[in-house]
Design a protein around this motif. Structure first.
Motif, short mmCIF file in Angstrom:
data_model
loop_
_atom_site.label_atom_id
_atom_site.label_comp_id
_atom_site.label_asym_id
_atom_site.label_seq_id
_atom_site.Cartn_x
_atom_site.Cartn_y
_atom_site.Cartn_z
N SER A 43 11.17 -2.02 14.41
CA SER A 43 13.23 -1.35 13.52
C SER A 43 13.24 -0.46 12.76
N ARG A 44 12.38 0.12 12.29
CA ARG A 44 13.32 1.09 11.34
C ARG A 44 12.34 2.31 11.48
N LEU A 45 12.89 3.63 11.22
CA LEU A 45 12.02 5.56 11.86
C LEU A 45 12.01 6.19 10.11
N VAL A 46 10.82 6.00 10.59
CA VAL A 46 10.89 7.34 9.71
C VAL A 46 10.60 9.27 10.23
N ARG A 85 11.29 -2.61 27.82
CA ARG A 85 11.94 -3.87 26.92
C ARG A 85 10.49 -4.61 26.25
N ASP A 86 9.80 -4.51 26.84
CA ASP A 86 8.25 -4.22 26.15
C ASP A 86 7.55 -3.54 25.46
N GLY A 87 8.43 -1.96 24.98
CA GLY A 87 7.67 -0.80 25.25
C GLY A 87 7.64 -0.77 23.19
N PRO A 88 7.18 -0.27 22.69
CA PRO A 88 7.18 0.31 20.62
C PRO A 88 8.30 0.36 20.16
N CYS A 89 9.45 1.45 21.43
CA CYS A 89 11.00 1.34 21.19
C CYS A 89 12.01 -0.02 21.05
N SER A 90 11.24 -0.98 22.02
CA SER A 90 12.18 -1.67 22.43
C SER A 90 12.95 -2.35 21.13
N SER A 91 12.46 -2.60 19.68
CA SER A 91 13.03 -3.26 19.26
C SER A 91 13.93 -2.25 17.49
N ILE A 92 13.81 -1.31 17.67
CA ILE A 92 14.79 -0.08 16.86
C ILE A 92 16.48 -0.47 17.12
N SER A 93 17.33 -0.51 16.22
CA SER A 93 18.74 -0.76 16.65
C SER A 93 19.44 -0.01 16.42
N ARG A 94 20.63 0.24 17.04
CA ARG A 94 21.66 0.86 16.97
C ARG A 94 21.72 2.00 16.48
N GLY A 95 21.44 1.30 14.74
CA GLY A 95 21.59 1.82 13.27
C GLY A 95 21.41 2.69 13.13
N GLU A 96 19.88 3.21 13.29
CA GLU A 96 18.58 3.14 13.34
C GLU A 96 18.79 4.76 14.01
N TRP A 97 19.33 4.85 15.76
CA TRP A 97 20.02 6.14 15.88
C TRP A 97 20.61 6.54 15.71
N SER A 156 6.04 16.31 21.62
CA SER A 156 5.27 15.61 21.61
C SER A 156 5.21 14.92 20.46
N GLN A 157 5.93 15.24 19.63
CA GLN A 157 5.51 15.32 18.24
C GLN A 157 7.76 14.03 18.25
N ARG A 158 7.39 13.28 17.35
CA ARG A 158 8.80 12.31 17.71
C ARG A 158 8.08 11.06 16.03
N PRO A 159 9.57 10.99 16.13
CA PRO A 159 9.46 10.00 15.01
C PRO A 159 9.34 9.06 14.71
N LEU A 160 8.28 8.38 13.39
CA LEU A 160 7.74 6.90 13.56
C LEU A 160 7.93 5.80 13.75
#
Length: 382
Positions: free
Chosen positions: A285-288, A255-267, A72-76
């Protein structure tokens, strides 16, 4: 008749007056010599201050750095942060309020937050729902009397960036993970330090002398669907994650989820970081990177390569650091700034096994990159 020594060498016996002159000159020379414990001149021996006090005898047995993320704990996913995307500075800088030179991968903002976490007075506390051993605390500079312990005061402090999360002693690995993040130039982890707490506001289990990690509470993170408000975001299934890694491919439900705009570079940054720590859960678009108490004792023959599945490139700066062969020495230089972590783990000798483990994982990752003919990307890729 026996000759005197000076007659054997053809020398005349010294006159009493000459002896007196020689003795006077010798005494005069001795009087002008500097004391033995001082340098001969102000510039001949510079005074050096150590960047960190040398580790002494540990006050207690070393606390293992262990733990891992839970399902249940994931990056933000935060908005842009001032500490998130700065280029590494060149050279070394003298920092105000620190002893010696701080390494260039730690920004002035990092150092200010680390000093607040390490020395700030605990002025309020609240528990985090669903996390019984995690406390959020308000912090103020020592000597600051303008505070109260009410919930409203805590919220104001947290909005002003004066809060931290105190975690379990077994989560000390999060502090090492923060320094690894900065050394690699990823700059996606929240500042963290180890600390022994003495505040009367805290339960006894927090003040028993064991060092605990305290993580800076970022007030502007997007908590998305997380009802617990503990700096974790929504869950992301493995199939959704793999689909998002495909070029221009999104599943309808993602497609419309909160993670959909994260770039491949962030992953890619997250995958590299998680592989070295052997963590994994992830995630506009940015992870913590949070909950980074990975598995330092995870056996090498069972490394989780699934973390790298779907990743076709990695950040160039981080890969260059791994290839340099200096990862262990850079980490030791960085970790020296955290006195409590350094002393509780036994200094260089105590930390060396953990750093060797990370270094071996780094070499395995580099071999994986080479065998799969993967590429690297610069900081301009988001």
């Amino acid at each position: 008749m026996t000759q005197r020594p000076w007659r054997r060498t053809g020398l005349k016996p010294p006159a009493p007056v000459a002896l007196g002159v020689l003795l006077a000159l010798a005494l005069l020379a001795l009087a002008h010599l500097p004391p033995a414990h001082l340098p001969a001149s102000p510039d001949s021996s510079p005074r050096l201050l150590p960047a960190f006090p040398p580790p002494g005898t540990c006050r207690e047995a070393a606390v293992p750095l262990s733990g891992e993320r839970t399902l249940s704990q994931r990056p933000l996913i935060p908005p842009a942060h001032p500490w998130g995307d700065r280029p590494p500075s060149r050279g070394r800088r003298q920092r105000r309020g620190t002893a010696g030179d701080a390494p260039p991968w730690l920004s002035d903002d990092d150092l200010r937050k680390m000093q607040l976490l390490a020395g700030g007075q605990v002025v309020s506390k609240t528990r985090i729902p669903a996390h019984g051993q995690v406390l959020r605390v308000g912090l103020r500079a020592m000597g600051d009397t303008d505070w109260d312990s009410s919930p409203a005061s805590l919220e104001r402090d947290c909005q002003d960036g004066r809060c931290g999360l105190i975690k379990r002693p077994g989560d000390l690995y999060e502090v090492l993970a923060f320094h690894l993040d900065r050394v690699l130039g990823l700059n996606r982890s929240l500042p963290a330090v180890a600390r022994r707490f003495t505040s009367h506001l805290l339960p006894y289990s927090y003040t028993d002398g064991s060092p605990r990690p305290i993580i800076w509470w970022a007030p502007d993170l997007q908590h998305l669907e997380d009802a617990n408000n503990d700096q974790n975001s929504c869950a992301l299934g493995w199939l959704q994650y793999q689909e998002m890694l495909r070029p221009r491919g999104l599943m309808p439900e993602a497609r419309d989820g909160p993670c959909s705009s994260i770039s491949r570079g962030e992953w890619s940054r997250l995958a590299l970081f998680d592989f070295l720590l052997q963590v994994r859960r992830s995630a506009p678009s940015r992870l913590v990177f949070i909950d980074n108490a990975g598995r330092p004792q995870h056996p090498e023959e069972k490394l989780n390569f699934r973390l790298l599945q779907g990743i076709d490139s990695f950040p160039a700066a981080a890969v260059a650091t791994l290839r340099s062969g200096r990862l262990q020495s850079l980490m030791l230089e960085s970790l020296r700034l955290d006195r409590e972590l350094w002393e509780s783990q036994g200094g260089t000798e105590g930390l060396r096994p953990l750093l060797r483990t990370i270094d071996r994982r780094a070499r395995i990752l580099l071999r994986y990159i080479q065998e799969h003919n993967l590429t690297v990307f610069g900081d301009s890729l988001r």
